[in-house]
Write an enzyme that holds these catalytic residues in place. Structure first.
Site, PDB file in Angstrom:
ATOM      1  N   GLY A   1      59.410 102.969 -34.960  1.00 16.45           N
ATOM      2  CA  GLY A   1      60.376 101.487 -34.486  1.00 16.45           C
ATOM      3  C   GLY A   1      59.659 100.456 -35.250  1.00 16.45           C
TER       4      GLY A   1
ATOM      5  N   GLY B   1      65.034 108.019 -35.027  1.00 13.62           N
ATOM      6  CA  GLY B   1      65.295 106.987 -33.804  1.00 13.62           C
ATOM      7  C   GLY B   1      66.224 105.999 -34.305  1.00 13.62           C
ATOM      8  N   GLY B   2      65.926 104.827 -34.393  1.00 12.42           N
ATOM      9  CA  GLY B   2      66.883 103.586 -34.631  1.00 12.42           C
ATOM     10  C   GLY B   2      68.008 103.983 -35.774  1.00 12.42           C
TER      11      GLY B   2
ATOM     12  N   HIS C   1      57.327 113.290 -26.588  1.00 12.18           N
ATOM     13  CA  HIS C   1      57.570 112.342 -27.461  1.00 12.18           C
ATOM     14  C   HIS C   1      56.457 111.124 -27.028  1.00 12.18           C
ATOM     15  CE1 HIS C   1      59.139 108.419 -29.302  1.00 12.18           C
ATOM     16  NE2 HIS C   1      59.986 109.339 -30.055  1.00 12.18           N
TER      17      HIS C   1
ATOM     18  N   ASN D   1      67.356 110.901 -32.250  1.00  8.60           N
ATOM     19  CA  ASN D   1      66.860 110.474 -31.029  1.00  8.60           C
ATOM     20  C   ASN D   1      67.357 109.314 -30.479  1.00  8.60           C
ATOM     21  OD1 ASN D   1      65.281 109.761 -28.578  1.00  8.60           O
ATOM     22  ND2 ASN D   1      63.465 109.881 -29.647  1.00  8.60           N
ATOM     23  N   TRP D   2      68.455 109.084 -29.460  1.00  9.09           N
ATOM     24  CA  TRP D   2      69.188 107.873 -29.437  1.00  9.09           C
ATOM     25  C   TRP D   2      68.155 107.066 -28.441  1.00  9.09           C
ATOM     26  CZ3 TRP D   2      74.910 109.005 -28.501  1.00  9.09           C
ATOM     27  CH2 TRP D   2      75.488 109.567 -29.765  1.00  9.09           C
ATOM     28  N   LYS D   3      67.287 107.685 -27.647  1.00  8.01           N
ATOM     29  CA  LYS D   3      66.218 106.968 -26.715  1.00  8.01           C
ATOM     30  C   LYS D   3      67.224 106.607 -25.812  1.00  8.01           C
ATOM     31  CE  LYS D   3      62.985 106.298 -30.350  1.00  8.01           C
ATOM     32  NZ  LYS D   3      61.870 105.758 -30.718  1.00  8.01           N
TER      33      LYS D   3
ATOM     34  N   GLU E   1      54.987 112.468 -35.819  1.00 10.23           N
ATOM     35  CA  GLU E   1      55.268 111.002 -35.516  1.00 10.23           C
ATOM     36  C   GLU E   1      54.138 110.085 -35.460  1.00 10.23           C
ATOM     37  OE1 GLU E   1      59.693 111.033 -34.377  1.00 10.23           O
ATOM     38  OE2 GLU E   1      58.652 111.109 -32.385  1.00 10.23           O
TER      39      GLU E   1
ATOM     40  N   SER F   1      60.726 105.615 -38.493  1.00  7.70           N
ATOM     41  CA  SER F   1      61.099 104.509 -39.378  1.00  7.70           C
ATOM     42  C   SER F   1      61.792 105.357 -40.692  1.00  7.70           C
ATOM     43  CB  SER F   1      60.288 103.439 -39.871  1.00  7.70           C
ATOM     44  OG  SER F   1      59.690 102.838 -38.818  1.00  7.70           O
TER      45      SER F   1
ATOM     46  N   GLU G   1      56.586 108.020 -26.960  1.00  8.34           N
ATOM     47  CA  GLU G   1      57.145 107.040 -25.734  1.00  8.34           C
ATOM     48  C   GLU G   1      56.813 107.537 -24.361  1.00  8.34           C
ATOM     49  OE1 GLU G   1      60.782 105.841 -27.424  1.00  8.34           O
ATOM     50  OE2 GLU G   1      59.777 104.992 -29.135  1.00  8.34           O
TER      51      GLU G   1
HETATM   52  P1  PGA Z   1      62.353 105.572 -35.201  1.00  7.13           P
HETATM   53  O1  PGA Z   1      61.723 106.329 -34.006  1.00  7.13           O
HETATM   54  O2  PGA Z   1      62.952 106.316 -36.415  1.00  7.13           O
HETATM   55  O3  PGA Z   1      63.162 104.501 -34.740  1.00  7.13           O
HETATM   56  O4  PGA Z   1      60.946 104.886 -35.841  1.00  7.13           O
HETATM   57  C1  PGA Z   1      61.423 107.744 -34.213  1.00  7.13           C
HETATM   58  C2  PGA Z   1      61.306 108.466 -33.000  1.00  7.13           C
HETATM   59  O5  PGA Z   1      60.807 107.752 -32.009  1.00  7.13           O
HETATM   60  O6  PGA Z   1      61.655 109.591 -32.986  1.00  7.13           O
END
Ligand code: PGA
Length: 252
Positions: free
Chosen positions: A172, A234-235, A94, A9-11, A166, A213, A96
């Protein structure tokens, strides 16, 4: 047997040029990793370019969100049919989106139904916040997110579903859940909640990912757990070496 799935997930990261550069590093090494379903979820703007680059590869594309209506006066939104032009997958609910854009379980449910109607594979995210975790509310929150978010799903389509657990406190933050803790949530909360909706046999066939993470160095801790069928990353999905390392760990 559930095929492992790793989704990046590149956000809200990467221009089209940057997205192309990352995919040019991922494309060949990722193709060589067998027995894992691989998914990249870039911003909408990069989908056409990446879909051309990935034509004929086994790396799928996913959207990070979409609207449930098929078309109309919804300024700034993207419809399921538009997602379907480039993607096989779509991330829904998600944390966010829930935290910053007011997404509620009822809308998660509408999006899920739209995704299934358009033959997309929905990756539905659930998870508790730090406050909820510390107050012992994980089970209540996650069960509610599943029962409302996945309500009224035809069991015939349910096998296509992917659920991502999650915990919001792990996203993050660099503070991943332990593999054991995540596995317990999957075994004792999520799989039973899926079983309540669809019956045990279908619940056993639904893939459940862990997200929060995940890195190349901690990935195996999750993938060696009995209930965890992959990761939503994510990251670390923004770095070619990290994402390749995570995907390799899922293949083992
Ligand atoms: P993260 O994000 O790997 O940066 O913690 C995961 C996600 O939001 O899907």
């Amino acid at each position: 047997m559930r095929t492992p799935l790793v989704a990046g997930n590149w956000k809200m990261n990467k221009t089209v040029a940057e997205a192309r550069e990352l995919v040019s590093k991922l494309n060949v090494p990722m193709r060589e990793i067998a027995n894992v379903e691989k998914v990249l979820c870039p911003p909408f703007t990069s989908l056409p370019a990446l879909s051309a680059m990935l034509a004929g590869s086994d790396i799928g594309l996913g959207a990070q969100n979409m609207h449930w209506e098929e078309k109309g006066a919804f300024t700034g939104e993207i419809a399921p049919g538009m997602v379907k032009e480039f993607c096989r997958y779509v991330i829904i609910g998600h944390s966010e989106r829930r935290a910053y854009f007011g997404e509620m379980d009822a809308n998660v449910n509408r999006k899920l139904h739209a995704a299934l109607k358009f033959d997309l594979i929905p990756i539905v995210c659930v998870g508790e916040t730090l406050d909820q975790y510390e107050s012992g509310l994980t089970s209540e929150v996650v069960r509610r997110q599943i029962s409302l978010g996945l309500a009224d799903t035809d069991p015939a389509f349910a096998t296509r579903l992917v659920v991502a657990y999650e915990p919001v406190w792990a996203i993050g933050t660099g503070k991943a859940s332990s593999g054991e803790n995540a596995n317990t949530v999957l075994a004792q909360i999520i799989r039973p909640a899926l079983s309540d909706l669809f019956g045990m046999e279908i619940a056993q066939s639904i893939r459940i990912l862990y997200g929060g993470s995940v890195t190349a160095s901690n990935a195996s801790e999750f993938f060696t757990q009995s209930e965890i069928d992959g990761a939503l990353v994510g990251g670390a999905s923004l770095k070619a070496d990290e994402f390749i390392g995570i995907t390799k760990a899922a293949a083992q």
